[in-house]
Design a protein around this motif. Structure first.
Motif, PDB file in Angstrom:
ATOM      1  N   LYS A 119       0.827  -1.208   0.000  1.00 33.28           N
ATOM      2  CA  LYS A 119       0.000   0.000   0.000  1.00 33.28           C
ATOM      3  C   LYS A 119       0.864   1.261   0.000  1.00 33.28           C
ATOM      4  O   LYS A 119       0.674   2.167  -0.818  1.00 33.28           O
TER       5      LYS A 119
ATOM      6  N   ARG B 102       1.582   4.101  -3.145  1.00 36.48           N
ATOM      7  CA  ARG B 102       1.363   5.545  -3.020  1.00 36.48           C
ATOM      8  C   ARG B 102       2.617   6.350  -3.347  1.00 36.48           C
ATOM      9  O   ARG B 102       2.524   7.499  -3.763  1.00 36.48           O
TER      10      ARG B 102
ATOM     11  N   TRP C  94      -5.306   3.480  -3.122  1.00 37.02           N
ATOM     12  CA  TRP C  94      -3.865   3.503  -2.893  1.00 37.02           C
ATOM     13  C   TRP C  94      -3.127   4.337  -3.940  1.00 37.02           C
ATOM     14  O   TRP C  94      -1.955   4.674  -3.742  1.00 37.02           O
TER      15      TRP C  94
END
Length: 317
Positions: free
Chosen positions: A186, A190, A210
């Motif tokens: 995750k 990002r 995400w």
């Protein structure tokens, strides 16, 4: 008849020349200059395995190509490669076999890696620096290799379910480029400018929330029915959806899941060949989310076979 083994084929591959040939093949496919019948699939559920049969003929070529490629992901338990296959080059004038390329999957692996890098180069932001590779198999390695060749400014991070395989991949590829492992998918998602998914997953790995604005994603894993790497909400959210062949991807590619749910329409996708011909139809805003869904084309197999045979003839005049 020309007969070449995998080591002989590998020695003849030039990544830069092959990339140019594959770009030309994408353009030809999108302009209707290659006959590409529907892909043949055979599945082996007891082994979580499959076989692809792809074939095509470039308009005006004296030959056509038939490619058979298998994926048996559990072969590692028996010290066998997970992929195998063969490429036949046959006369379009007599039907005779002109060349047998016993490539054991290497041509498919290389052209898939290059196809992914071509898509990323066409659609990612020009200031992209950080690439995330999702997966640890042979194709993850080829994606790093191809992206490092075509987008030399990238550094790479790798995520996979098996930390030992991640560590091995990082060690193996560290001589090629800057590669580091990550454990939190995750967070890594990002922080990435470019994401490449190269797994055999049958359930989404990347969630829509995400992914930040400006990210480009190249998804190469969903090359057969039942496979999926991206959340359908992410596909629906994308500002630009690129595919290698619309009919193929809408049938069994990454975008088919969103299309079946009515989240996208067939005319929401644009073929890579069209984008290469008309770059103005590609990314036009630094905050756009772009996705390339690649299921693999016989056009790429034709390009790779021709490139290898051209190199072989050059050495054997």
């Amino acid at each position: 008849m020309i007969s070449l083994t995998r080591p002989e084929i590998e020695a003849l591959i030039d990544l830069s020349a092959a990339a140019t040939a594959i770009e030309d093949a994408y353009r030809a496919a999108s302009s209707g200059r290659i006959r590409l019948p529907p892909v043949g699939h055979i599945t082996f559920p007891d082994h979580d395995a499959d076989c692809h049969i792809k074939y095509g003929h470039m308009q005006g070529d004296s030959t056509f190509v038939i490619k058979v490629a298998t994926g048996f992901p559990h072969n590692g338990k028996h010290d066998l490669p997970s992929g195998n296959g063969i490429v036949l080059v046959m006369s379009a004038e007599t039907g005779a076999v002109k060349a047998m390329l016993h490539d054991e999957m290497v041509l498919t692996d290389v052209r898939t890696g290059l196809g992914g890098a071509i898509a990323s180069r066409a659609l990612a932001r020009t200031d992209s620096k950080d690439a995330l590779i999702v997966g640890t198999g042979p194709q993850a390695r080829r994606q790093i290799e191809a992206h490092a060749t075509l987008l030399p400014g990238l550094s790479f991070r790798v995520w996979g379910r098996d930390t030992d395989k991640v560590a091995q991949l990082v060690r193996d590829m560290s001589h090629v480029c800057d590669v580091t492992p990550v454990s939190d998918l995750k967070t890594a998602t990002r922080n990435a400018d470019v994401i490449v998914t190269a797994t055999g997953s049958s359930a989404p790995l990347l969630m829509s929330d995400w992914v930040d604005a400006g990210t480009h994603i190249t998804a190469v894993g969903a090359d057969a029915p039942g496979k999926q790497e991206l959340d359908v909400a992410l596909v629906a959210r994308a500002d630009l959806l690129a595919v290698d062949l619309a009919s193929q991807c809408l049938d069994h590619g990454e975008v088919c899941h969103a299309a079946q749910l009515g989240l996208i329409r067939p005319d929401d996708v644009t073929e890579i060949g069209t984008l290469l011909q008309t770059p103005e139809r590609g990314r036009n805003d630094e905050r756009q989310i772009t996705i390339a869904d690649l299921t693999g084309l016989a056009a790429q197999d034709i390009a790779m076979a021709n490139a290898v045979l051209t190199a072989w003839r050059g050495q054997n005049l």
